[in-house]
Structures are given as structure tokens and as C-alpha cells.
Design a protein around this motif. Structure first.
Motif, PDB file in Angstrom:
ATOM      1  N   GLY A 138       0.769  -1.241   0.000  1.00 55.35           N
ATOM      2  CA  GLY A 138       0.000   0.000   0.000  1.00 55.35           C
ATOM      3  C   GLY A 138       0.792   1.280   0.000  1.00 55.35           C
ATOM      4  N   GLY A 139       2.119   1.205   0.127  1.00 55.21           N
ATOM      5  CA  GLY A 139       2.914   2.431   0.154  1.00 55.21           C
ATOM      6  C   GLY A 139       2.978   3.085  -1.213  1.00 55.21           C
ATOM      7  N   HIS A 140       3.252   4.385  -1.217  1.00 55.06           N
ATOM      8  CA  HIS A 140       3.360   5.100  -2.487  1.00 55.06           C
ATOM      9  C   HIS A 140       4.714   4.886  -3.147  1.00 55.06           C
ATOM     10  CE1 HIS A 140      -0.413   7.138  -3.079  1.00 55.06           C
ATOM     11  NE2 HIS A 140      -0.455   7.406  -1.785  1.00 55.06           N
ATOM     12  N   GLY A 141       5.675   4.292  -2.455  1.00 49.35           N
ATOM     13  CA  GLY A 141       6.975   4.010  -3.067  1.00 49.35           C
ATOM     14  C   GLY A 141       7.573   5.257  -3.689  1.00 49.35           C
ATOM     15  N   ALA A 142       7.805   6.276  -2.865  1.00 52.17           N
ATOM     16  CA  ALA A 142       8.257   7.581  -3.362  1.00 52.17           C
ATOM     17  C   ALA A 142       9.476   7.478  -4.266  1.00 52.17           C
ATOM     18  CB  ALA A 142       8.542   8.505  -2.187  1.00 52.17           C
ATOM     19  N   ARG A 143      10.365   6.525  -3.985  1.00 47.65           N
ATOM     20  CA  ARG A 143      11.569   6.387  -4.801  1.00 47.65           C
ATOM     21  C   ARG A 143      11.274   5.797  -6.176  1.00 47.65           C
ATOM     22  NH1 ARG A 143      15.277   3.810  -0.148  1.00 47.65           N
ATOM     23  NH2 ARG A 143      13.228   3.041   0.448  1.00 47.65           N
ATOM     24  N   PHE A 144      10.046   5.296  -6.376  1.00 43.04           N
ATOM     25  CA  PHE A 144       9.640   4.761  -7.663  1.00 43.04           C
ATOM     26  C   PHE A 144       9.016   5.830  -8.551  1.00 43.04           C
ATOM     27  CE2 PHE A 144      10.609   0.392  -7.187  1.00 43.04           C
ATOM     28  CZ  PHE A 144      10.346  -0.215  -8.408  1.00 43.04           C
ATOM     29  N   GLY A 145       8.861   7.068  -8.043  1.00 41.13           N
ATOM     30  CA  GLY A 145       8.238   8.126  -8.833  1.00 41.13           C
ATOM     31  C   GLY A 145       6.768   7.820  -9.046  1.00 41.13           C
ATOM     32  N   ASP A 146       6.312   7.923 -10.298  1.00 39.09           N
ATOM     33  CA  ASP A 146       4.895   7.697 -10.615  1.00 39.09           C
ATOM     34  C   ASP A 146       4.564   6.215 -10.767  1.00 39.09           C
ATOM     35  OD1 ASP A 146       4.345  10.394 -10.581  1.00 39.09           O
ATOM     36  OD2 ASP A 146       4.771  10.650 -12.712  1.00 39.09           O
ATOM     37  N   ALA A 147       5.570   5.351 -10.855  1.00 39.38           N
ATOM     38  CA  ALA A 147       5.332   3.916 -11.034  1.00 39.38           C
ATOM     39  C   ALA A 147       4.965   3.271  -9.702  1.00 39.38           C
ATOM     40  CB  ALA A 147       6.584   3.260 -11.610  1.00 39.38           C
ATOM     41  N   ASP A 148       4.379   2.096  -9.774  1.00 40.14           N
ATOM     42  CA  ASP A 148       4.013   1.341  -8.574  1.00 40.14           C
ATOM     43  C   ASP A 148       5.003   0.191  -8.434  1.00 40.14           C
ATOM     44  OD1 ASP A 148       2.898  -0.170  -6.552  1.00 40.14           O
ATOM     45  OD2 ASP A 148       0.851   0.036  -7.276  1.00 40.14           O
ATOM     46  N   GLU A 149       5.724   0.164  -7.322  1.00 33.87           N
ATOM     47  CA  GLU A 149       6.735  -0.882  -7.161  1.00 33.87           C
ATOM     48  C   GLU A 149       6.126  -2.273  -7.135  1.00 33.87           C
ATOM     49  OE1 GLU A 149       8.965  -0.473  -3.515  1.00 33.87           O
ATOM     50  OE2 GLU A 149       7.184   0.017  -2.374  1.00 33.87           O
ATOM     51  N   ALA A 150       4.897  -2.410  -6.646  1.00 35.40           N
ATOM     52  CA  ALA A 150       4.259  -3.721  -6.570  1.00 35.40           C
ATOM     53  C   ALA A 150       4.135  -4.369  -7.944  1.00 35.40           C
ATOM     54  CB  ALA A 150       2.883  -3.617  -5.922  1.00 35.40           C
ATOM     55  N   THR A 151       3.873  -3.556  -8.963  1.00 40.75           N
ATOM     56  CA  THR A 151       3.665  -4.100 -10.302  1.00 40.75           C
ATOM     57  C   THR A 151       4.865  -3.895 -11.221  1.00 40.75           C
ATOM     58  OG1 THR A 151       2.508  -2.065 -10.927  1.00 40.75           O
ATOM     59  CG2 THR A 151       1.151  -3.912 -10.167  1.00 40.75           C
ATOM     60  N   ALA A 152       5.992  -3.452 -10.663  1.00 44.57           N
ATOM     61  CA  ALA A 152       7.212  -3.292 -11.470  1.00 44.57           C
ATOM     62  C   ALA A 152       7.649  -4.644 -12.024  1.00 44.57           C
ATOM     63  CB  ALA A 152       8.323  -2.692 -10.613  1.00 44.57           C
ATOM     64  N   ASP A 153       8.179  -4.631 -13.226  1.00 45.83           N
ATOM     65  CA  ASP A 153       8.596  -5.859 -13.895  1.00 45.83           C
ATOM     66  C   ASP A 153       9.906  -6.393 -13.327  1.00 45.83           C
ATOM     67  OD1 ASP A 153      10.422  -7.003 -16.352  1.00 45.83           O
ATOM     68  OD2 ASP A 153       8.353  -7.692 -16.458  1.00 45.83           O
ATOM     69  N   LEU A 154       9.905  -7.674 -13.019  1.00 48.47           N
ATOM     70  CA  LEU A 154      11.120  -8.370 -12.604  1.00 48.47           C
ATOM     71  C   LEU A 154      11.112  -9.729 -13.297  1.00 48.47           C
ATOM     72  CD1 LEU A 154      13.670  -8.692 -10.847  1.00 48.47           C
ATOM     73  CD2 LEU A 154      12.204  -9.583  -9.037  1.00 48.47           C
ATOM     74  N   ASP A 155      12.032  -9.915 -14.216  1.00 44.01           N
ATOM     75  CA  ASP A 155      12.114 -11.164 -14.976  1.00 44.01           C
ATOM     76  C   ASP A 155      10.808 -11.502 -15.688  1.00 44.01           C
ATOM     77  OD1 ASP A 155      14.751 -11.493 -14.226  1.00 44.01           O
ATOM     78  OD2 ASP A 155      14.236 -12.682 -12.465  1.00 44.01           O
TER      79      ASP A 155
END
Length: 194
Positions: free
Chosen positions: A9-26
Motif C-alpha cells: 500500500g505504500g506510495h513508493g516515493a523512490r519509484f516516482g509515478d510507477a508502482d513498485e508492486a507491479t514493477a517488472d522483474l524477470d
């Protein structure tokens, strides 16, 4: 019954406008790695997130059995997320982990559930406690969160100080606790594993 709460639920400020939960990994969303990694150790997975994240996270977790716990006040921090997730969790014991630790293996919650005593089990890795990838007595965790938030603190250390969990030294390799909380981090992880 054993539950897992994945904090997303965090805004992940270091991710900017992206959502870290749905960031692509492999080739898959990071949260999918986390949920898949803990699913075999629990009877249910509860994803704590903001309501505005639901559609994207549901799509990221398509085909995986999950429930949701929405934060009534967005971005209240991990203690608020633990409280919200544990309120929805049906298990007596709950493994809590953030969505940006994709390498947490199934073995970690399994070991912590087996070792849990008092209010839970917290891993000590390299001599450091890791309270955000730990098992807690669900009712005790809710009470500790309520007290911590009621006293105006968002600190995970204050939450844990109100509990009496056992500690488990070095249950898994230290890299299992690597957090990927910047847009470059998943790319670095792919490069490192290549």
C-alpha cells in the motif's frame, strides 16, 4: 490456519509515478514473485494495498488465490498496513512481508511458523532483526499496531517493541531480504542473476 499479509500500500516515493508492486522483474510483476513465493507456506494470502491499486494488482496476480485488505487511510505506513491486513487475515499466525522482497523463499515463513513462540518469530539476519518478513500472532499484532498508531508512531520498531516474539538466527541467505524499492533495482537484480 496460517495467513500471509503482503504489504503493497505504500506510495513508493523512490519509484516516482510507477508502482513498485507491479514493477517488472524477470517478465513478471514483483508482487507476483512475492505471492508465489509465500503461497505454499500458508492457507491464504492477503494483499494490503490502496483501493486505487486494486485493478493493477489483481491483474498482476491473475490466477493466484489472494484476498485484499484496503487501507482506509492511504499511505499510513507499514504499521497501518499490518493492522489492516491482519484484520482481514483468518489465520492464528500471520507471515508479514513487503511487496518489494521478491526473493523471500517459501522456506522462510515455514521455518518461522515452526519456531513461532509468544507473539511470533522474527528472523535475525547478519545480527539484524527483520520485522517486516516475520511471523506474528495475528491478534497480538493487531493490538500492537493499534497501540503504536494510537500513540502517534508509524515506526515498525515501536510496533515490534510491544510484542514478545522469538528470534530465529539466519534462517535463509541474506540476499532473500534484498528490497527492490527503486526503478533501477529490478534491472540490477536481473543483471546480477545473469
Amino acid at each position: 490456519m496460517r495467513s500471509a499479509v503482503v504489504l503493497a500500500g505504500g506510495h513508493g516515493a523512490r519509484f516516482g509515478d510507477a508502482d513498485e508492486a507491479t514493477a517488472d522483474l524477470d517478465g513478471e510483476p514483483m508482487i507476483r514473485h512475492v505471492v508465489a513465493g509465500v503461497s505454499d507456506a500458508v492457507d491464504e494470502v492477503v494483499v494490503n494495498c490502496r483501493d486505487d491499486q486494486r485493478a493493477a494488482i489483481e491483474a498482476a496476480l491473475s490466477g493466484l488465490d489472494t484476498r485484499f485488505a484496503f487501507d482506509p487511510v492511504p499511505d499510513g505506513g507499514p504499521v497501518a498496513g499490518i493492522r489492516t491486513g491482519c484484520r482481514v487475515a483468518r489465520g492464528e499466525w500471520t507471515f508479514v512481508t513487503p511487496c518489494d522482497r521478491p526473493f523471500v523463499p517459501t522456506a522462510l515463513p515455514q521455518q518461522l511458523f515452526e519456531a513461532a513462540d509468544g507473539d511470533g518469530a522474527v528472523p535475525l539476519v547478519g545480527g539484524r532483526p527483520r520485522p517486516l518478513s516475520a511471523v506474528y500472532d495475528t491478534a497480538a499484532a493487531i493490538e500492537a499496531c493499534e497501540t503504536t498508531i494510537g500513540l502517534g508512531s508509524p515506526a515498525v520498531s515501536d510496533f515490534v517493541a510491544r510484542l514478545s516474539p522469538t528470534t530465529v538466527a539466519d534462517p535463509v541467505p541474506e540476499h532473500a531480504f534484498d528490497e527492490f524499492d527503486t526503478p533501477a533495482a529490478p534491472r540490477v537484480a536481473r543483471d546480477r542473476s545473469a
